[in-house]
Design an enzyme around this catalytic site. Structure first.
Site, PDB file in Angstrom:
ATOM      1  N   GLU A 239      11.613  67.465  -8.127  1.00 56.68           N
ATOM      2  CA  GLU A 239      12.769  67.158  -7.273  1.00 56.68           C
ATOM      3  C   GLU A 239      13.490  66.000  -7.943  1.00 56.68           C
ATOM      4  O   GLU A 239      13.061  64.852  -7.838  1.00 56.68           O
ATOM      5  CB  GLU A 239      12.310  66.743  -5.868  1.00 56.68           C
ATOM      6  CG  GLU A 239      11.627  67.839  -5.083  1.00 56.68           C
ATOM      7  CD  GLU A 239      12.559  68.959  -4.649  1.00 56.68           C
ATOM      8  OE1 GLU A 239      13.786  68.858  -4.879  1.00 56.68           O
ATOM      9  OE2 GLU A 239      12.059  69.931  -4.081  1.00 56.68           O
ATOM     10  N   CYS A 273      19.335  61.296  -3.293  1.00 60.84           N
ATOM     11  CA  CYS A 273      19.512  62.328  -4.318  1.00 60.84           C
ATOM     12  C   CYS A 273      20.664  63.242  -3.915  1.00 60.84           C
ATOM     13  O   CYS A 273      21.333  63.822  -4.763  1.00 60.84           O
ATOM     14  CB  CYS A 273      18.229  63.120  -4.502  1.00 60.84           C
ATOM     15  SG  CYS A 273      17.551  63.721  -2.957  1.00 60.84           S
TER      16      CYS A 273
HETATM   17  P1  NAD Z   1      12.527  57.070 -11.320  1.00 59.10           P
HETATM   18  O1  NAD Z   1      12.593  58.325 -12.100  1.00 59.10           O
HETATM   19  O2  NAD Z   1      12.824  55.794 -12.021  1.00 59.10           O
HETATM   20  O3  NAD Z   1      11.035  56.880 -10.715  1.00 59.10           O
HETATM   21  C1  NAD Z   1      10.485  57.819  -9.822  1.00 59.10           C
HETATM   22  C2  NAD Z   1       8.971  57.767  -9.922  1.00 59.10           C
HETATM   23  O4  NAD Z   1       8.567  58.284 -11.188  1.00 59.10           O
HETATM   24  C3  NAD Z   1       8.365  56.362  -9.832  1.00 59.10           C
HETATM   25  O5  NAD Z   1       7.186  56.431  -9.076  1.00 59.10           O
HETATM   26  C4  NAD Z   1       8.072  56.024 -11.285  1.00 59.10           C
HETATM   27  O6  NAD Z   1       7.032  55.082 -11.451  1.00 59.10           O
HETATM   28  C5  NAD Z   1       7.674  57.378 -11.829  1.00 59.10           C
HETATM   29  N1  NAD Z   1       7.880  57.584 -13.260  1.00 59.10           N
HETATM   30  C6  NAD Z   1       8.876  57.115 -14.044  1.00 59.10           C
HETATM   31  N2  NAD Z   1       8.743  57.570 -15.309  1.00 59.10           N
HETATM   32  C7  NAD Z   1       7.652  58.366 -15.316  1.00 59.10           C
HETATM   33  C8  NAD Z   1       7.004  59.145 -16.316  1.00 59.10           C
HETATM   34  N3  NAD Z   1       7.440  59.191 -17.574  1.00 59.10           N
HETATM   35  N4  NAD Z   1       5.909  59.865 -15.974  1.00 59.10           N
HETATM   36  C9  NAD Z   1       5.449  59.853 -14.698  1.00 59.10           C
HETATM   37  N5  NAD Z   1       6.000  59.103 -13.717  1.00 59.10           N
HETATM   38  C10 NAD Z   1       7.096  58.380 -14.022  1.00 59.10           C
HETATM   39  O7  NAD Z   1      13.459  57.259 -10.032  1.00 59.10           O
HETATM   40  P2  NAD Z   1      13.887  56.206  -8.909  1.00 59.10           P
HETATM   41  O8  NAD Z   1      14.816  55.219  -9.497  1.00 59.10           O
HETATM   42  O9  NAD Z   1      12.678  55.711  -8.187  1.00 59.10           O
HETATM   43  O10 NAD Z   1      14.663  57.165  -7.882  1.00 59.10           O
HETATM   44  C11 NAD Z   1      15.982  57.568  -8.043  1.00 59.10           C
HETATM   45  C12 NAD Z   1      16.075  58.958  -8.635  1.00 59.10           C
HETATM   46  O11 NAD Z   1      15.276  59.868  -7.886  1.00 59.10           O
HETATM   47  C13 NAD Z   1      17.494  59.513  -8.551  1.00 59.10           C
HETATM   48  O12 NAD Z   1      17.786  60.198  -9.743  1.00 59.10           O
HETATM   49  C14 NAD Z   1      17.431  60.473  -7.364  1.00 59.10           C
HETATM   50  O13 NAD Z   1      18.425  61.459  -7.388  1.00 59.10           O
HETATM   51  C15 NAD Z   1      16.050  61.012  -7.512  1.00 59.10           C
HETATM   52  N6  NAD Z   1      15.530  61.545  -6.252  1.00 59.10           N
HETATM   53  C16 NAD Z   1      15.457  62.899  -6.094  1.00 59.10           C
HETATM   54  C17 NAD Z   1      15.020  63.440  -4.896  1.00 59.10           C
HETATM   55  C18 NAD Z   1      14.965  64.927  -4.693  1.00 59.10           C
HETATM   56  O14 NAD Z   1      14.311  65.364  -3.749  1.00 59.10           O
HETATM   57  N7  NAD Z   1      15.608  65.742  -5.509  1.00 59.10           N
HETATM   58  C19 NAD Z   1      14.625  62.600  -3.845  1.00 59.10           C
HETATM   59  C20 NAD Z   1      14.685  61.227  -4.044  1.00 59.10           C
HETATM   60  C21 NAD Z   1      15.146  60.715  -5.256  1.00 59.10           C
END
Ligand code: NAD
Length: 486
Positions: A239, A273
């Protein structure tokens, strides 16, 4: 200025987005140990009848109801949502619990007609295995609920790697879930939380003992997780980001449209998102819509989300403010006209901004990217086909909407050659989905579907069985394999 993530070696410092103050420090967890314990828990949990598994989720739901206020306060303090939005997020967790409990008596397969006399084909759904859940900061509890409550009723333990930017609320929810596990005498390893940064998430994704990795966050993160999970032929549920558009047609009810647009564009400070990031307005109503929206954006109250009347709290950190300012200066350089968008001084070190409305061409380079901040790019269109093409022209495919009172326009938008997004709404903004439907998007938004409908199938494995009660052994497709011949 406080920045996220806070990653000294073994300790994570948790700050409030409201004012940058330190809430607590949390020790980083041991991912491998959590996976080992959860794998053990799977051996017995998969044999517990699904309605009994549902009883655990029922108790978790009851406790979430009791602690709704406490959990909402934790969300507010961590990431600066308004009270109403924080309460809404906890309600979403409760709704998921209710849904999962009902589902625990409905994990049904199929019976399919066999071509062979006296034979029967059945499909049965079995628990999949350990489910790893990686969550983003902006829905620190709801995304866990979408995944974990379904995973539990489906017979799977869960290891959760919450966002390092919202740990206290994750730990508060985890404590509630553990109270239910303890009361009902289940294995504590059914649900675990491992605090850590991206590295902990990467360890979860790479571990072959994790049957399904459900990852929510940026598209950049999703690419890395997808690659790691695919390399070991695991299953992933992604997601990711969105670059969501809405189309306002000449027949739209403009009062309704302006309310829908404003909530979708600036609610949660543009950090959903599904936030509305691109608005396509028919040329015949552009001069009515844009000045009204500009005035609303200029007047909407930004500030400490604990104060009543405030509709927009802080961004998660000052990195997000810099990204927003950089996008606005790119927009100016690409011919955009920017209204608002300036940083505001409010509470302590909190990162506050006025939402921005930017008049710009729909195909400008800056419009093609998701910036996680309240920027609404507005462009005029001449005919609906062009607007739908613009809706679909970006790499993401999460959410979309049309605001219209014309049935034909609505049906075109929803047709196979209409919006290419996983969510396509009519006279409803792009954000604020209910849990009953499957949630998710396509293309760079990840392709996953979570929450309602038949999303539960992602957490189970399907077994197809042919059962022969005939006493004869006819082969499929009429194949003859006669051992007495020749
Ligand atoms: P992010 O990608 O920085 O982090 C999200 C999570 O992923 C965190 O727990 C982080 O520690 C982990 N992470 C980061 N890099 C990783 C890797 N290489 N391997 C495994 N885990 C890793 O995102 P954010 O800043 O926390 O959230 C914002 C983003 O999330 C936006 O792009 C938003 O659109 C998206 N989002 C999508 C949905 C959806 O349902 N489609 C819902 C909420 C947020």
């Amino acid at each position: 200025m406080p920045q996220h993530p806070f990653t000294p070696a073994d300790t994570l410092v948790c700050r409030s987005a409201i004012d940058g103050s330190i809430i607590t420090t949390v020790a980083a967890g041991d991912m491998s140990a959590a996976i080992t314990a959860a794998s053990r828990a799977f051996n017995s949990w998969r044999l517990v009848p699904a309605p009994i598994r549902g009883a655990l989720v029922h108790r978790i739901g009851e406790l979430m109801r009791e602690k709704k206020d406490e959990l909402a306060t934790a969300i507010m303090r961590d990431i600066g949502k308004t009270r109403s939005e924080a309460l809404g997020e906890v309600q979403e967790c409760i709704d998921m619990a209710d849904f999962a409990v009902g589902l625990s008596r409905q994990l049904h397969g199929l019976t399919i007609a066999s071509e062979r006399p006296g034979h029967r084909l059945i499909e049965t759904w079995h628990p999949l295995g350990l489910v790893g859940v990686i969550t983003a900061f902006n829905f620190p509890l709801a995304v866990w609920a979408w995944n974990a409550l379904l995973a539990l009723v489906c017979g799977n333990p869960v290891v959760w790697k919450p966002s390092e930017k919202a740990l206290p609320s994750a730990l508060a929810l985890h404590a509630v879930a553990h109270q239910a596990i303890k009361e009902l005498g289940h294995d504590h390893a059914l649900l675990s939380v491992v605090c850590g940064t991206a590295e902990a998430g990467a360890a979860l994704a790479a571990d072959p003992r994790v049957a399904l990795v459900s990852a929510t966050g940026s598209t950049r993160m999703g690419r890395q997780v997808a690659t790691a999970v695919a390399a070991r032929l695991g299953r992933s549920l992604l997601e990711l980001g969105g670059n969501n558009a809405a189309i306002v047609t000449p027949s739209a009810d403009l009062d309704l449209a302006l309310r829908a647009i404003t909530f979708a564009a600036v609610g949660t400070a543009g950090q959903r998102c599904t936030t509305l990031r691109r608005l396509l307005v028919h040329t015949s109503i552009y001069a009515q819509v844009v000045p009204r929206l500009t005035s609303i954006f200029a007047a909407v109250r930004v500030g400490d989300p604990r104060e009543s009347g405030v509709l927009i709290g802080p961004l998660i950190d000052h990195v997000a403010v810099s990204a927003m300012q950089s996008a606005l200066s790119d927009a100016c350089a690409q011919g955009g006209r920017v209204h608002g968008g300036e940083p505001l001084t409010c509470c302590g070190e909190g990162a506050y901004v006025r939402p921005a409305l930017v008049e710009i061409a729909a195909n400008a380079a800056v419009v093609q990217e998701e910036v996680f901040a309240p920027i609404l790019y507005v462009s005029a269109y001449e005919d609906l086909a062009t607007a739908i093409a613009a809706n679909n022209a970006v790499s993401h495919g999460l959410s979309s909407a049309i605001l219209t009172n014309d049935l034909r326009e609505a049906e075109y938008f929803l047709a196979p050659n209409g919006s290419d997004c996983g969510i396509a709404n009519v006279n409803v903004g792009t954000s604020g989905a209910e849990i009953g439907g499957a949630f998710g998007g396509d293309k760079a938004s990840g392709g996953g579907r979570e929450a309602g409908s038949d999303s539960w199938k992602a957490y189970m494995r399907r077994v197809t069985s042919t059962i022969n009660g005939s006493g004869a052994l006819p082969l499929a497709q009429g194949v003859v394999f006669d051992l007495t011949a020749g």
